[in-house]
Write a protein that holds these residues in place. Structure first.
Motif, short mmCIF file in Angstrom:
data_model
loop_
_atom_site.label_atom_id
_atom_site.label_comp_id
_atom_site.label_asym_id
_atom_site.label_seq_id
_atom_site.Cartn_x
_atom_site.Cartn_y
_atom_site.Cartn_z
N LEU A 76 0.83 -1.20 0.00
CA LEU A 76 0.00 0.00 0.00
C LEU A 76 0.87 1.25 0.00
CD1 LEU A 76 -2.50 -1.11 2.80
CD2 LEU A 76 -2.86 -1.22 0.31
N LEU A 77 0.29 2.37 -0.43
CA LEU A 77 0.92 3.68 -0.32
C LEU A 77 1.05 4.00 1.17
CD1 LEU A 77 1.80 6.40 -1.70
CD2 LEU A 77 -0.59 7.10 -1.47
N HIS A 78 2.20 4.52 1.59
CA HIS A 78 2.40 4.92 2.99
C HIS A 78 3.07 6.28 3.06
CE1 HIS A 78 1.02 1.22 4.75
NE2 HIS A 78 1.87 0.51 4.03
N GLU A 79 2.96 6.87 4.24
CA GLU A 79 3.53 8.17 4.51
C GLU A 79 4.48 8.06 5.70
OE1 GLU A 79 1.77 12.60 5.30
OE2 GLU A 79 1.02 11.01 6.59
N PHE A 80 5.55 8.84 5.66
CA PHE A 80 6.43 9.03 6.82
C PHE A 80 6.31 10.50 7.15
CE2 PHE A 80 10.52 10.20 8.72
CZ PHE A 80 10.61 9.27 9.74
N ASN A 81 5.70 10.82 8.29
CA ASN A 81 5.40 12.19 8.67
C ASN A 81 5.82 12.39 10.12
OD1 ASN A 81 3.89 14.49 9.74
ND2 ASN A 81 2.75 14.44 7.83
N ILE A 82 6.67 13.37 10.37
CA ILE A 82 7.14 13.68 11.72
C ILE A 82 6.33 14.85 12.25
CG2 ILE A 82 9.10 14.38 13.13
CD1 ILE A 82 10.85 13.27 10.76
N GLY A 83 5.69 14.66 13.41
CA GLY A 83 4.90 15.74 13.99
C GLY A 83 4.37 15.37 15.35
N THR A 84 3.58 16.26 15.90
CA THR A 84 2.92 16.01 17.18
C THR A 84 1.64 15.21 16.92
OG1 THR A 84 1.58 18.02 17.07
CG2 THR A 84 3.78 18.22 18.10
N ALA A 85 1.08 14.64 17.97
CA ALA A 85 -0.17 13.90 17.83
C ALA A 85 -1.27 14.80 17.25
CB ALA A 85 -0.59 13.30 19.17
N ALA A 86 -1.32 16.05 17.68
CA ALA A 86 -2.34 16.98 17.17
C ALA A 86 -2.12 17.26 15.68
CB ALA A 86 -2.31 18.28 17.97
N MET A 87 -0.87 17.40 15.26
CA MET A 87 -0.58 17.62 13.85
C MET A 87 -1.03 16.43 13.02
SD MET A 87 3.24 19.31 14.13
CE MET A 87 3.59 19.23 12.37
N HIS A 88 -0.79 15.22 13.53
CA HIS A 88 -1.21 14.02 12.79
C HIS A 88 -2.73 13.95 12.68
CE1 HIS A 88 2.77 12.54 12.24
NE2 HIS A 88 3.01 12.49 13.53
N GLN A 89 -3.41 14.29 13.76
CA GLN A 89 -4.87 14.26 13.73
C GLN A 89 -5.41 15.20 12.64
OE1 GLN A 89 -6.82 15.58 17.35
NE2 GLN A 89 -8.56 14.27 16.94
N GLN A 90 -4.86 16.40 12.56
CA GLN A 90 -5.27 17.37 11.54
C GLN A 90 -4.93 16.84 10.15
OE1 GLN A 90 -7.03 20.18 11.34
NE2 GLN A 90 -6.61 20.33 9.15
N HIS A 91 -3.73 16.30 10.01
CA HIS A 91 -3.29 15.84 8.69
C HIS A 91 -4.11 14.64 8.21
CE1 HIS A 91 -0.73 15.67 5.26
NE2 HIS A 91 -0.22 14.49 5.56
N GLN A 92 -4.60 13.84 9.11
CA GLN A 92 -5.45 12.71 8.72
C GLN A 92 -6.71 13.19 8.00
OE1 GLN A 92 -5.94 10.24 12.25
NE2 GLN A 92 -3.72 10.24 12.51
N ARG A 93 -7.27 14.30 8.45
CA ARG A 93 -8.44 14.86 7.77
C ARG A 93 -8.07 15.33 6.36
NH1 ARG A 93 -9.46 16.70 13.16
NH2 ARG A 93 -8.48 18.70 12.77
N GLU A 94 -6.90 15.96 6.23
CA GLU A 94 -6.44 16.42 4.92
C GLU A 94 -6.19 15.24 3.98
OE1 GLU A 94 -2.98 18.52 6.15
OE2 GLU A 94 -4.11 20.26 6.87
N MET A 95 -5.59 14.17 4.51
CA MET A 95 -5.31 12.99 3.69
C MET A 95 -6.62 12.34 3.24
SD MET A 95 -2.00 12.63 3.31
CE MET A 95 -1.41 10.95 3.23
#
Length: 184
Positions: A76-95
């Protein structure tokens, strides 16, 4: 005063249509910045599988510039993203919006029309909900298609509570997240 009210109104309007203001995507600047390859003193190899990272924990030092060499051995397509838990939560909506728009598929990047997107024809630019520009080009994140390898060079300017994660819909929730620890 008018400028402040205008910025607040613009942020509310962007949030209402499901987009993210461009300046919100720079949250990584609280702990780091795009690194310069000539400043790299260490390379960390990361292997991605469906849905896990190896290693699951990385040790860093404030001020360190690291090259991450990321190999996707999954299907599957995957992402490597470094951030805070809050940043990941926001980015999940964008993804999710990127998937909904057809910009990405479970195994790769979908059809993207870059004409007039204002992203300089970059590989990850597109328009999202409500005509808001969406991009996947921050220096703290990279998408890696199955069987491919990518590199990311990042300078960690100060310690923070960070994790690395895949924000593709459902992957974080399936355990595709790792810990970042800073040496004292």
């Amino acid at each position: 005063m008018r400028l402040r009210i205008g910025l607040v109104a613009a942020a509310i309007m962007v949030a209402a249509v499901g987009g993210t203001p461009a300046w919100a995507n720079s949250a990584y600047q609280a702990f780091g910045a795009k690194g310069r390859p000539q400043d790299v003193r260490r390379t960390i190899d990361i292997t991605m599988r469906d849905n896990a990272y190896q290693p699951r924990r990385i040790q860093l030092r404030a001020g360190e510039t690291v090259r991450f060499r990321i190999r996707n051995e999954g299907e599957l397509l995957h992402e490597f993203n470094i951030g805070t838990a809050a940043m990941h939560q926001q980015h999940q909506r964008e993804m999710q919006a990127m998937f909904d728009s057809g910009m990405m598929t479970p195994t790769g990047l979908g059809h993207m029309d870059h004409a007039g997107m204002g992203h300089g024809g970059g590989a990850h630019g597109n328009m999202g909900q409500g005509g808001m520009a969406m991009a996947h080009d921050d220096p703290n994140a990279v998408l890696v298609e199955p069987g491919k390898t990518a590199e990311l060079v990042f300078k960690f300017t100060k310690p923070a509570e960070l994790e690395f994660a895949c924000n593709i819909p459902g992957h974080y929730q399936s355990g595709m997240v790792g810990e970042v620890a800073f040496s004292k």
